[in-house]
Scaffold this motif. Structure first.
Motif, PDB file in Angstrom:
ATOM      1  N   TYR A  65      13.422 -16.803  18.651  1.00  0.00           N
ATOM      2  CA  TYR A  65      12.096 -16.269  18.343  1.00  0.00           C
ATOM      3  C   TYR A  65      11.286 -16.022  19.613  1.00  0.00           C
ATOM      4  CZ  TYR A  65      12.249 -16.877  13.240  1.00  0.00           C
ATOM      5  OH  TYR A  65      12.535 -16.752  11.891  1.00  0.00           O
ATOM      6  N   VAL A  66      11.343 -16.955  20.542  1.00  0.00           N
ATOM      7  CA  VAL A  66      10.603 -16.813  21.793  1.00  0.00           C
ATOM      8  C   VAL A  66      11.144 -15.640  22.602  1.00  0.00           C
ATOM      9  CG1 VAL A  66       9.900 -17.955  23.931  1.00  0.00           C
ATOM     10  CG2 VAL A  66      10.086 -19.286  21.815  1.00  0.00           C
ATOM     11  N   GLN A  67      12.450 -15.525  22.661  1.00  0.00           N
ATOM     12  CA  GLN A  67      13.059 -14.430  23.402  1.00  0.00           C
ATOM     13  C   GLN A  67      12.672 -13.071  22.796  1.00  0.00           C
ATOM     14  OE1 GLN A  67      14.960 -14.586  26.246  1.00  0.00           O
ATOM     15  NE2 GLN A  67      14.406 -16.762  26.278  1.00  0.00           N
ATOM     16  N   LEU A  68      12.632 -12.998  21.473  1.00  0.00           N
ATOM     17  CA  LEU A  68      12.271 -11.748  20.806  1.00  0.00           C
ATOM     18  C   LEU A  68      10.817 -11.368  21.085  1.00  0.00           C
ATOM     19  CD1 LEU A  68      12.950  -9.468  18.805  1.00  0.00           C
ATOM     20  CD2 LEU A  68      12.268 -11.035  16.950  1.00  0.00           C
TER      21      LEU A  68
ATOM     22  N   VAL B 115       0.865 -17.364   8.936  1.00  0.00           N
ATOM     23  CA  VAL B 115       1.304 -15.981   9.143  1.00  0.00           C
ATOM     24  C   VAL B 115       0.269 -15.330  10.067  1.00  0.00           C
ATOM     25  CG1 VAL B 115       1.955 -13.805   8.049  1.00  0.00           C
ATOM     26  CG2 VAL B 115       2.329 -15.982   6.853  1.00  0.00           C
ATOM     27  N   ASN B 116       0.444 -15.571  11.349  1.00  0.00           N
ATOM     28  CA  ASN B 116      -0.605 -15.152  12.266  1.00  0.00           C
ATOM     29  C   ASN B 116      -0.074 -15.081  13.700  1.00  0.00           C
ATOM     30  OD1 ASN B 116      -3.152 -14.362  13.036  1.00  0.00           O
ATOM     31  ND2 ASN B 116      -4.018 -16.419  13.065  1.00  0.00           N
ATOM     32  N   ALA B 117      -0.868 -14.438  14.549  1.00  0.00           N
ATOM     33  CA  ALA B 117      -0.645 -14.398  15.992  1.00  0.00           C
ATOM     34  C   ALA B 117      -1.999 -14.147  16.624  1.00  0.00           C
ATOM     35  CB  ALA B 117       0.334 -13.291  16.380  1.00  0.00           C
ATOM     36  N   PHE B 118      -2.166 -14.579  17.859  1.00  0.00           N
ATOM     37  CA  PHE B 118      -3.427 -14.332  18.542  1.00  0.00           C
ATOM     38  C   PHE B 118      -3.177 -14.183  20.034  1.00  0.00           C
ATOM     39  CE2 PHE B 118      -3.135 -18.934  18.994  1.00  0.00           C
ATOM     40  CZ  PHE B 118      -3.619 -19.157  20.277  1.00  0.00           C
ATOM     41  N   VAL B 119      -4.176 -13.643  20.714  1.00  0.00           N
ATOM     42  CA  VAL B 119      -4.086 -13.449  22.151  1.00  0.00           C
ATOM     43  C   VAL B 119      -5.344 -14.009  22.798  1.00  0.00           C
ATOM     44  CG1 VAL B 119      -5.112 -11.151  22.074  1.00  0.00           C
ATOM     45  CG2 VAL B 119      -3.659 -11.773  24.004  1.00  0.00           C
ATOM     46  N   ALA B 120      -5.185 -14.655  23.933  1.00  0.00           N
ATOM     47  CA  ALA B 120      -6.300 -15.149  24.726  1.00  0.00           C
ATOM     48  C   ALA B 120      -6.499 -14.209  25.914  1.00  0.00           C
ATOM     49  CB  ALA B 120      -6.024 -16.575  25.208  1.00  0.00           C
ATOM     50  N   PRO B 121      -7.685 -14.181  26.509  1.00  0.00           N
ATOM     51  CA  PRO B 121      -7.922 -13.293  27.657  1.00  0.00           C
ATOM     52  C   PRO B 121      -6.899 -13.518  28.764  1.00  0.00           C
ATOM     53  CG  PRO B 121      -9.976 -14.286  26.917  1.00  0.00           C
ATOM     54  CD  PRO B 121      -8.886 -14.959  26.148  1.00  0.00           C
ATOM     55  N   GLY B 122      -6.555 -12.446  29.440  1.00  0.00           N
ATOM     56  CA  GLY B 122      -5.595 -12.562  30.538  1.00  0.00           C
ATOM     57  C   GLY B 122      -4.152 -12.385  30.123  1.00  0.00           C
TER      58      GLY B 122
ATOM     59  N   THR C  21       5.722 -19.107  13.649  1.00  0.00           N
ATOM     60  CA  THR C  21       6.983 -18.839  12.964  1.00  0.00           C
ATOM     61  C   THR C  21       6.760 -18.324  11.548  1.00  0.00           C
ATOM     62  OG1 THR C  21       7.083 -21.186  12.322  1.00  0.00           O
ATOM     63  CG2 THR C  21       8.268 -20.527  14.318  1.00  0.00           C
ATOM     64  N   GLY C  22       5.640 -18.682  10.932  1.00  0.00           N
ATOM     65  CA  GLY C  22       5.342 -18.166   9.601  1.00  0.00           C
ATOM     66  C   GLY C  22       5.266 -16.649   9.586  1.00  0.00           C
ATOM     67  N   LEU C  23       4.800 -16.054  10.675  1.00  0.00           N
ATOM     68  CA  LEU C  23       4.755 -14.601  10.800  1.00  0.00           C
ATOM     69  C   LEU C  23       6.141 -14.033  11.080  1.00  0.00           C
ATOM     70  CD1 LEU C  23       3.198 -11.872  11.195  1.00  0.00           C
ATOM     71  CD2 LEU C  23       2.986 -12.536  13.607  1.00  0.00           C
ATOM     72  N   LEU C  24       6.862 -14.675  11.991  1.00  0.00           N
ATOM     73  CA  LEU C  24       8.162 -14.143  12.409  1.00  0.00           C
ATOM     74  C   LEU C  24       9.185 -14.201  11.282  1.00  0.00           C
ATOM     75  CD1 LEU C  24       8.281 -15.739  15.974  1.00  0.00           C
ATOM     76  CD2 LEU C  24       7.695 -13.377  15.362  1.00  0.00           C
ATOM     77  N   ARG C  25       9.029 -15.127  10.365  1.00  0.00           N
ATOM     78  CA  ARG C  25      10.002 -15.254   9.270  1.00  0.00           C
ATOM     79  C   ARG C  25       9.902 -14.107   8.270  1.00  0.00           C
ATOM     80  NH1 ARG C  25       8.499 -21.048   9.402  1.00  0.00           N
ATOM     81  NH2 ARG C  25      10.173 -22.158  10.503  1.00  0.00           N
ATOM     82  N   ILE C  26       8.748 -13.461   8.189  1.00  0.00           N
ATOM     83  CA  ILE C  26       8.607 -12.375   7.222  1.00  0.00           C
ATOM     84  C   ILE C  26       8.764 -10.996   7.883  1.00  0.00           C
ATOM     85  CG2 ILE C  26       7.078 -13.779   5.786  1.00  0.00           C
ATOM     86  CD1 ILE C  26       4.732 -12.130   6.824  1.00  0.00           C
TER      87      ILE C  26
END
Length: 247
Positions: free
Chosen positions: A123-126, A165-172, A179-184
């Motif tokens: 998952y991390v590599q993807l 089922v989520n992802a987020f980005v911080a500044p920089g 994983t809940g997002l990546l599984r779907i």
């Protein structure tokens, strides 16, 4: 006013006791009184007030002009959308610091709970593979506008084992996926759509824009409260600035 009138009367009586004429007394009375003429031509015999009351309009006018000049010089064009926004009281270094601190805190807490996936996990590599491609495209300047902050960013990607089922980005350029997002997600294209959304926040400097609004509102609130006695409740700030962008 009564005390001032009594003091002036006593002064006149002392002058009269010295044998001065009524004309001399009148001259002394005029000399003892402070006169000034207002904009309508009326003569006043009262004190003109404090330094602030005399110069308030000039100070506020100068501050307003200075603030507008700073706002205008801080405007930037967002790539692709070409929307104009102002980044005020927020430096690129501050953005990087906030993003790094946020990313470290989140990943350290996940690691302590044994929920942070190791770098060699599929998952991390993807996420790294797809995310770095999108970041490279977002940094090439093809969308026009301001994109100097995208140059030489140290992009980092992490995956946390969580049903969210989520992802987020911080500044920089600090991206976190769950994983809940990546599984779907079934294809790399679907993952690319999610990560592109996160990268766009960095490209458009949304974090810096929100910080700018918060800093400027806080400063304006402080000035209004100090000089005019006006206070803007924090709830109105949230409703006016942050709620329209919530999902």
């Amino acid at each position: 006013m009564q005390r001032r009138g009594v003091r002036l009367l006593l002064h006149v009586q002392r002058v009269a006791a010295r044998g001065w004429s009524s004309g001399d007394v009148n001259q002394v009375m005029v000399a003892k009184r402070c006169t000034w003429v207002d904009s309508k031509g009326y003569e006043h015999f009262e004190h003109r007030g404090s330094w602030w009351s005399e110069n308030k309009r000039y100070i506020l006018g100068g501050a307003g002009l200075g603030g507008f000049a700073y706002y205008w010089s801080s405007r930037q064009e967002v790539p692709y959308t070409h929307r104009q926004h102002a980044i005020m009281l927020v430096s690129p270094r501050m953005e990087l610091h906030i993003g790094q601190q946020t990313f470290q805190q989140v990943t350290q807490e996940a690691a302590m709970a044994n929920n942070l996936l190791p770098p060699h996990h599929p998952y991390v590599q993807l996420v790294k593979k797809v995310g770095r491609r999108i970041a490279q495209v977002a940094s090439d300047g093809a969308g026009g506008g301001y994109y100097k902050h995208m140059q030489d960013l140290d992009w980092e990607f992490a995956v946390i084992n969580s049903p969210d089922v989520n992802a987020f980005v911080a500044p920089g350029g600090k991206v976190v996926a769950f994983t809940g997002l990546l599984r779907i997600i079934r294809t790399e294209d679907e993952l690319a759509a999610v990560l592109a959304h996160e990268v766009s926040h960095v490209l458009a400097r949304h974090h810096a824009e929100r910080l700018s609004q918060l800093n400027v509102t806080g400063l304006l609130n402080l000035v209004l409260r100090a000089f005019l006695g006006i206070y803007i409740p924090g709830a109105l700030v949230v409703l006016g600035m942050f709620l329209p962008y919530s999902r």
